[in-house]
Each structure stands twice: as C-alpha cells, then as structure tokens.
Design an enzyme around this catalytic site. Structure first.
Site, PDB file in Angstrom:
ATOM      1  CE  LYS A 207       5.784   5.176   6.651  1.00  0.00           C
ATOM      2  NZ  LYS A 207       5.778   6.608   6.864  1.00  0.00           N
TER       3      LYS A 207
ATOM      4  CB  CYS B 217       5.375  49.669 -13.164  1.00  0.00           C
ATOM      5  SG  CYS B 217       4.837  49.677 -11.446  1.00  0.00           S
TER       6      CYS B 217
ATOM      7  CB  CYS C   8       2.998  46.534  -7.782  1.00  0.00           C
ATOM      8  SG  CYS C   8       2.825  47.805  -9.049  1.00  0.00           S
TER       9      CYS C   8
ATOM     10  CE1 TYR D  59      -3.174   4.231   7.235  1.00  0.00           C
ATOM     11  CE2 TYR D  59      -2.702   2.351   8.650  1.00  0.00           C
ATOM     12  CZ  TYR D  59      -2.605   3.705   8.371  1.00  0.00           C
ATOM     13  OH  TYR D  59      -1.939   4.523   9.247  1.00  0.00           O
TER      14      TYR D  59
ATOM     15  CB  CYS E 199       1.930  47.693 -12.795  1.00  0.00           C
ATOM     16  SG  CYS E 199       3.292  46.514 -12.848  1.00  0.00           S
TER      17      CYS E 199
ATOM     18  CE  LYS F 164      10.854   7.011   4.875  1.00  0.00           C
ATOM     19  NZ  LYS F 164      10.263   7.605   6.055  1.00  0.00           N
TER      20      LYS F 164
ATOM     21  CB  CYS G 246       6.570  47.569  -8.939  1.00  0.00           C
ATOM     22  SG  CYS G 246       6.110  46.394 -10.223  1.00  0.00           S
TER      23      CYS G 246
ATOM     24  CG  ASP H 221       4.532  12.576   4.610  1.00  0.00           C
ATOM     25  OD1 ASP H 221       4.461  12.250   5.809  1.00  0.00           O
ATOM     26  OD2 ASP H 221       5.489  13.189   4.107  1.00  0.00           O
TER      27      ASP H 221
ATOM     28  CD  GLU I 243      -2.217  -1.106   2.994  1.00  0.00           C
ATOM     29  OE1 GLU I 243      -2.112  -0.082   3.698  1.00  0.00           O
ATOM     30  OE2 GLU I 243      -2.692  -2.168   3.416  1.00  0.00           O
TER      31      GLU I 243
HETATM   32  S1  IVH Z   1       0.564   0.631   8.740  1.00  0.00           S
HETATM   33  C1  IVH Z   1       0.773  -1.898  12.153  1.00  0.00           C
HETATM   34  N1  IVH Z   1      -0.150   1.623   6.421  1.00  0.00           N
HETATM   35  O1  IVH Z   1       3.025   5.728   8.433  1.00  0.00           O
HETATM   36  C2  IVH Z   1       0.364  -0.740  11.347  1.00  0.00           C
HETATM   37  N2  IVH Z   1       0.863   3.086   8.014  1.00  0.00           N
HETATM   38  O2  IVH Z   1       5.706   5.233   9.982  1.00  0.00           O
HETATM   39  C3  IVH Z   1       1.416   0.273  11.200  1.00  0.00           C
HETATM   40  N3  IVH Z   1       1.025   5.408   7.234  1.00  0.00           N
HETATM   41  O3  IVH Z   1       2.213   6.458  11.703  1.00  0.00           O
HETATM   42  C4  IVH Z   1       1.073   1.336  10.252  1.00  0.00           C
HETATM   43  N4  IVH Z   1       0.083   5.089   5.278  1.00  0.00           N
HETATM   44  O4  IVH Z   1       0.491   7.094  10.072  1.00  0.00           O
HETATM   45  C5  IVH Z   1       0.412   1.887   7.622  1.00  0.00           C
HETATM   46  N5  IVH Z   1      -0.873   2.342   4.349  1.00  0.00           N
HETATM   47  C6  IVH Z   1      -0.312   2.611   5.540  1.00  0.00           C
HETATM   48  C7  IVH Z   1       0.122   3.898   5.913  1.00  0.00           C
HETATM   49  C8  IVH Z   1       0.711   4.102   7.149  1.00  0.00           C
HETATM   50  C9  IVH Z   1       0.647   5.969   6.096  1.00  0.00           C
HETATM   51  C10 IVH Z   1       1.708   6.134   8.341  1.00  0.00           C
HETATM   52  C11 IVH Z   1       1.081   5.905   9.672  1.00  0.00           C
HETATM   53  C12 IVH Z   1       2.226   5.603  10.608  1.00  0.00           C
HETATM   54  C13 IVH Z   1       3.434   5.840   9.780  1.00  0.00           C
HETATM   55  C14 IVH Z   1       4.446   4.770  10.127  1.00  0.00           C
END
Ligand code: IVH
Length: 679
Positions: A116, A419, A434, A231, A439, A322, A416, A118, A114
């Site tokens: 991750k 102008c 400005c 999730y 302008c 990552k 500016c 932010d 999945e």
């Molecule tokens: S799973 C056991 N799945 O990433 C479950 N985390 O560094 C552990 N995050 O604080 C988390 N998308 O807020 C999981 N698809 C995803 C995620 C996810 C974002 C964030 C989550 C967590 C951080 C972990």
C-alpha cells in the site's frame, strides 16, 4: 506510409517509448543517456519540419506545457474507493469472517497481496491506446484534471500497448488507477540538492509528490522525480474483449501493456498465507524503495469482490493491513548545528534515544531555522518524531500539552559553531551560511567533496585522511593536495612508503579529469554534477568561466539567478582566485572539448574511430561529443572510417588507420574540424 521520413519518424517514436520504458519502468536501460538524447534530437528535428505529424503521444509532448489557470473537474467513470484498515492479524481474520458470512464462496477464494504505497491516487484514461486524461482522486466521485502534469511522469505510458502485448489486447477505452509517488532515494537526493542551494527542503516524499502533481505549472512537475505504479482497472469499454476476471490477471495485463506494476505482489491461496506474506513485508519494510503504510489484501476473484459490495467508501473485497506507525514522542535534548560544504548551517535534533520500528533514533533533522520557528520547536520539548523507510528521521513538531513552562524559544546562532565567525543570510533563501572560506568545518567538507567519486575521484583519500591532512596543517585549500610531498605524508599516523606513494599517484592521476568534474569539485553553491557538465559545455576552461556574467550564465539551461550569482561570487573572492592560480600552476587545468554549442550538424556523414587515452574526455564523452555534432562513432577502423581520433598510448587501430591512409586527429584538431565545418 510510403514516405521514408514518416516511417523513420514512427520508428523513432516507438524506439524512444521503448527506451524510456526500459529506463523508467524496468530500471534496465539498454542505451546511454547520450544515445537517448540523440534519438530525441532527431525526433525534434523531424517534428520541426513536420509539425502536422505531432500527436499527443509523441515523447516530445511530455516536457510540460504552459501553466494552467485552474484545474478542471473530472467525473470518474466509477467510484474511486478507499480501503478499510486492519491493525493486526486478528483484525484481518475478523474481516474475513464477516465476508464469509455474507458469501460462502469466500471460503475457497485466493488473495492478492500488494504494497500500500503512500502517494497520490491517480486515475488514467486511455482512448484507443492513447493517454488522454489523468485525474486526482478528489472526493472519489469527482477529481481534478492534472493531465499535463501526469504527462511529465516518465513511467507513465503515453500509448499502450508499448510493444507487442501478446495475449493482452487493449480495449477501445480503459481507465486505470494507480499511485504516483517519489522513490525514497530520489527524495533524499532532491533534498540534498536543495540544502546545498540553501533552499527549503521537503518534509516527506508523499507531500512532495502530491504537491508537485497538484500544482498549475507542469514545468515544475517535470522537474520533480515522480514515478508511478498501477494496480486497478476502473473502467473497460470494448464490445469484443472481456476484462480480466481476477486481480492477478489485472496486474499481468497492466504489466503486459507497458505500465509499471509492483513486482512484490503475490497471489496467495489462503488467508493465512496472505497474512504471513503481508507480515513478512512488515518486518522488511525498510527494504521497500518507497514509503508504504501497509499491505493491501485483495480478493482475487473480481466478480466475487464486486458482489460483496461496500461499507461507505470501503469495498468489502479488500483490506489494508497497516504497518505499525512510525511516529513516536521523545524529548528534544538539544538543537545542534551542522556546517555543510557550502557553509550552509543545518539544525538537527539531539533526542532522548527512542526506538522507531526496530531502529534506535538519537538524531533527527529539523530542516531549517524557519521550520523550527514555524513549529515553535523548543529545546526540552517533548516532540513527535517520524521515521519512514530509509528517509532520515525528522521532527514533526512539539507536544504543546507536555510543556512544563520553562522551555525557551530557540534562537539560531549568530556565529558559526566551528570557526565562530558571524553567519550570513542571502535574500530569497531560507538558509544561514558561514561564509568564512577558511572555516575548518568547511575545509574538511570541501576537500571531502573535491576528492569524491563524482568530482576529482581521488582513490584512497577518505574522510579520515582528509581530517589528518587538515589537522596537520598540510592542506589549507584543495590546491594544496597537488603539492603534497611524500615526506609530509610519512609523518602522518598510519602512513608507510607504499600508502604514501599510492596516494600521491592517485592525486597525480586526478590532474587529467575533465573540466566538468573540476567545476563540480570546486563546490560552488548550487552547482552539482549536472550544472557542472552544462557549464563545461559552454566554457572552454575556468578562465573563461571566471569571466562569465550573471546574465550570460542565466542563458544556460538549468541555471537560475541564485546559482548564476553564486558562480560569479565564487570567482570574485580573492581566496578562490588564489586557489585557481595554484591549481593552474600545478597543471590541474583541463580544457573543455565540449565548449562548442551542442547539436551542430558539423560532422554529419562522417565516421570516427577513437583510440588511446584522451586528455579531456572519457571514451563515452568523446563519443557523445562527436555524436552531438552529427558524426558517427564505430569500434573498428575500416575503409569507411573518415578519421581516427588518437589519444595517448594508442592501440592497433593506429597501425590499421596508417595502412589504410586514414587521416588522424588529436583533440584539438577535432575541435578545429568542427569549427571549420560549422562555418
Ligand atoms: S486498492 C478498491 N491498492 O491506498 C480499490 N489502494 O486507503 C481500493 N493505495 O486511496 C484501493 N496502494 O490511493 C489499493 N496497491 C494498492 C494501493 C492502494 C496504495 C492507496 C490508494 C487509496 C488508499 C486507500
């Protein structure tokens, strides 16, 4: 439930929840905004009559209540865990080896991969299908209760299941975990709006989402475009129902209940397939609609994953693969200043070209002059630059250790850059402006905005031609467009007979745009599409708007003191008054048919049909207008039709209406009808 009104009430709530879901979760609406508003208005009317019926899952309860004093603490039903990181495929394989040694069953397990996201981790409690509490992650054991803020998130279901969930019954109590965040496109739009209004822009989507949810006034949260993806099921309580046994079934179950769930999750049969899938997203990460810092690889079998236990706060059953970081350092060659349509001066960085995630970056935003001062960013500095997804790259700050000693603090321009007139500052705003309406930088941007799709929509009049017109001295303000002659255009490079005629036709056609568009087109500071539409609902034309006072304008929803002042200032400038006179003389003077206070019931019980092209309305607008006053609009004329609204070049409906003896209305008489009937 024999009371028909009560029945209607329940039906309405279900309909609104469903349409909300179509719009905010599936991104596939079935009805127009106006129709949605109408359902909401009906719901509010019933609730006003029967406040005792209102429950916390009513769509009206999202709006955002009173500010809180402080956040209460919430103990999570189970630890809200974190994730260990892997920075390359080798580290993912090493993770797999470690857990395989702990448990041989890992050898034959499947994985779910999945994104991750932010954002901000949130924990959502549902009791008997009702959303009852929502919390932040906090330290993983105890979070903060942000329930009123989370209610305002449209993608969050207030009740589950949303509709028939088939094979996925909902347990008595369930706690779900997800990520709240802002889509990149919504973030960029938000920043554009703030910049136009001369207000402080946000640094990045993550901090904006987190800041919006962790703040005491839910009204503010409601105004930010937060969305959600879930999730994980953190807790499940039900004597009869067993919870999903795999991560994949978890996602399917959450989706069936009506939660937003990512559609780029994949179940992979082997670790190598999982790595390949994660890497494919690492390559295409710019296509993700949100900021993501990697992909999460999870063991699908939840029992096995749980049995593997954790190391500290990191479960062994999952790992974050990552993406490469998108922060680099480079040299800031120069700080330049851009002049926007409203005269806003925005500083930007000219950088030594540097590659960030496959893209060469040479320019980056510096947000505003305060930001440069706060971070003490100096020309010549080595600076950190971040590029995330499609977000415009921005300068994070200087590398102080890399200073040579001859870098001078940056001094914002007093004049500016285009102008050379003195710049000005308005109280309460971070921006410098400005204010010279003549302008050239502003004129070009002004025209560009005036002719754009959401404003006067003049097809074929792109930035190139705008620049040509300004440069040739043919256009000194937006009104000059309407007095352009063919022989003027033919003198410009690239113009022949046909192109010139097409352009003149397009300009001519724009004269009949509705008032809301013209107001937006004027480019008043803080007045965009939404505010313009609101203004057109309150004022019949620009003469009336020009007379409005700050106090009066502030009564209108969405208009604060700054915007109200900006509107009054705009109309008070002699130069703008001349532009208005010229527009009026050229026949660009739409009258608003929406000026009546919205939502009367003047047309209740009446059925209308519309034919032909109306002067001030599109069809949809006319329909919404009639509906806002309680009337009904249908497509074909029948004996049940009360009035036919007739525009230019009417179709066969007119004939039919005449045969049946149905009264005809033009736009003015429709207005009159409403005035008369609303007494
Ligand atoms: S799973 C056991 N799945 O990433 C479950 N985390 O560094 C552990 N995050 O604080 C988390 N998308 O807020 C999981 N698809 C995803 C995620 C996810 C974002 C964030 C989550 C967590 C951080 C972990």
């Amino acid at each position: 439930m024999s009371d028909p009104l009560r029945q209607r009430y329940e039906e309405l709530k279900a309909q609104i929840h469903y349409h909300n879901y179509r719009y905010h979760v599936l991104d596939a609406p079935l009805i127009s905004d106006a129709e949605f508003d109408r359902l909401m208005a009906e719901l509010r009317r019933i609730e006003a009559e029967h406040p005792e019926w209102v429950t916390p899952d009513s769509p009206t309860q999202r709006a955002g209540g009173l500010p809180l004093e402080k956040f209460e603490k919430v103990r999570h039903p189970a630890p809200i865990l974190s994730l260990a990181n892997a920075f390359n495929a080798e580290e993912v394989r090493a993770w797999f080896e470690r857990i395989r040694k702990l448990d041989a069953r890992v050898e034959h397990t499947a994985f779910v991969v999945e994104p991750k996201i932010d954002g901000l981790s949130v924990v959502l409690h549902y009791q008997d299908g009702m959303f009852v509490q929502g919390a932040t992650r906090g330290d993983g054991e105890i979070g903060e209760d942000i329930t009123p803020n989370l209610r305002t998130v449209r993608a969050l279901p207030l009740r589950i299941p949303l509709s028939d969930a088939g094979d996925h019954p909902v347990p008595r109590r369930v706690v779900v975990r997800g990520e709240a965040f802002i889509l990149i496109k919504d973030f960029e739009a938000l920043n554009r709006k703030l910049e136009e209004a001369g207000e402080r822009t946000y640094l990045n989507p993550r901090n904006t989402a987190a800041g919006s949810l962790r703040q005491l006034d839910p009204q503010i949260t409601a105004s930010r475009p937060i969305t959600l993806l879930v999730y994980q099921i953190v807790a499940w309580e039900d004597e009869k129902l067993p919870p999903p046994a795999t991560q994949w079934e978890t996602l399917e179950t959450l989706r069936a209940w009506g939660f937003p769930v990512t559609d780029i999750a994949r179940r992979c049969q082997s670790l190598e397939e999982a790595i390949a899938y994660a890497e494919s997203w690492a390559r295409q990460r710019d296509r993700l609609p949100f900021e993501a810092d990697g992909m999460v690889i999870k063991i699908d079998d939840l029992r096995l994953a749980a049995e593997l236990g954790f190391v500290g706060k990191d479960p062994r059953g999952a790992i974050a693969f990552k993406f490469p970081a998108r922060e680099v350092t480079t040299t800031l060659r120069e700080i330049r200043v851009n002049v926007g349509r409203t005269g806003v001066l925005t500083p930007y960085a000219v950088l030594d070209p540097v590659e960030i995630g496959g893209v060469i970056v040479e320019r980056a935003t510096l947000h505003n002059f305060d930001y440069i001062a706060e971070k003490d960013i100096r020309p010549g500095d080595r600076v950190w630059v971040k590029r995330a997804g499609d977000v415009i790259p921005y300068v994070i700050g200087p590398v102080i250790e890399a200073r040579r000693g001859d870098e001078k603090p940056y001094v914002p321009p007093a004049y500016c850059p285009v102008c050379h007139q003195p710049v000005e500052h308005f109280e309460g705003e971070v921006a410098w402006y400005c204010v010279n309406a003549a302008c050239p930088a502003q004129l070009v941007r002004n025209l560009e905005h005036f002719v754009s799709r959401s404003a006067m929509d003049i097809a074929g009049l792109g930035i190139k031609i705008v620049e040509q017109l300004v440069e040739a001295g043919l256009v000194h303000d937006v009104a000059d467009l309407y007095t352009l002659r063919k022989e003027d255009l033919l003198r410009l490079e690239g113009f022949a007979e046909k192109k010139a005629q097409n352009l003149l036709n397009a300009i001519q056609a724009s004269k009949s745009r509705p008032l809301a568009r013209l107001i937006n087109a004027l480019g008043i500071r803080g007045v965009g599409e939404v505010t313009a539409a609101e203004l057109a609902r309150h004022y019949p034309d620009l003469d009336a708007l020009a007379k409005a006072s700050v106090e009066e304008l502030m009564q209108i929803e969405g208009i604060g003191p700054n915007t109200a002042q900006a509107i009054v200032d705009w109309f008070s400038r002699p130069r703008n008054q001349r532009v208005l006179e010229k527009l009026k003389a050229a026949g660009v003077w739409p009258r608003s048919e929406m000026a009546a206070p919205s939502a009367t019931a003047a047309l209740a019980g009446l059925t209308f049909v519309i034919t032909g092209t109306l002067k001030n309305f599109t069809r949809e607008e006319a329909k919404a207008f009639i509906e806002a006053h309680g009337g009904k609009v249908t497509d074909s004329v029948s004996r049940n039709t009360n009035y036919l609204v007739v525009g230019e070049n009417p179709g066969s409906k007119l004939q039919k209406a005449r045969q049946l003896g149905i009264p005809l209305l033009d736009e003015e008489s429709l207005q009159r009808l409403i005035r008369e009937r609303s007494g």
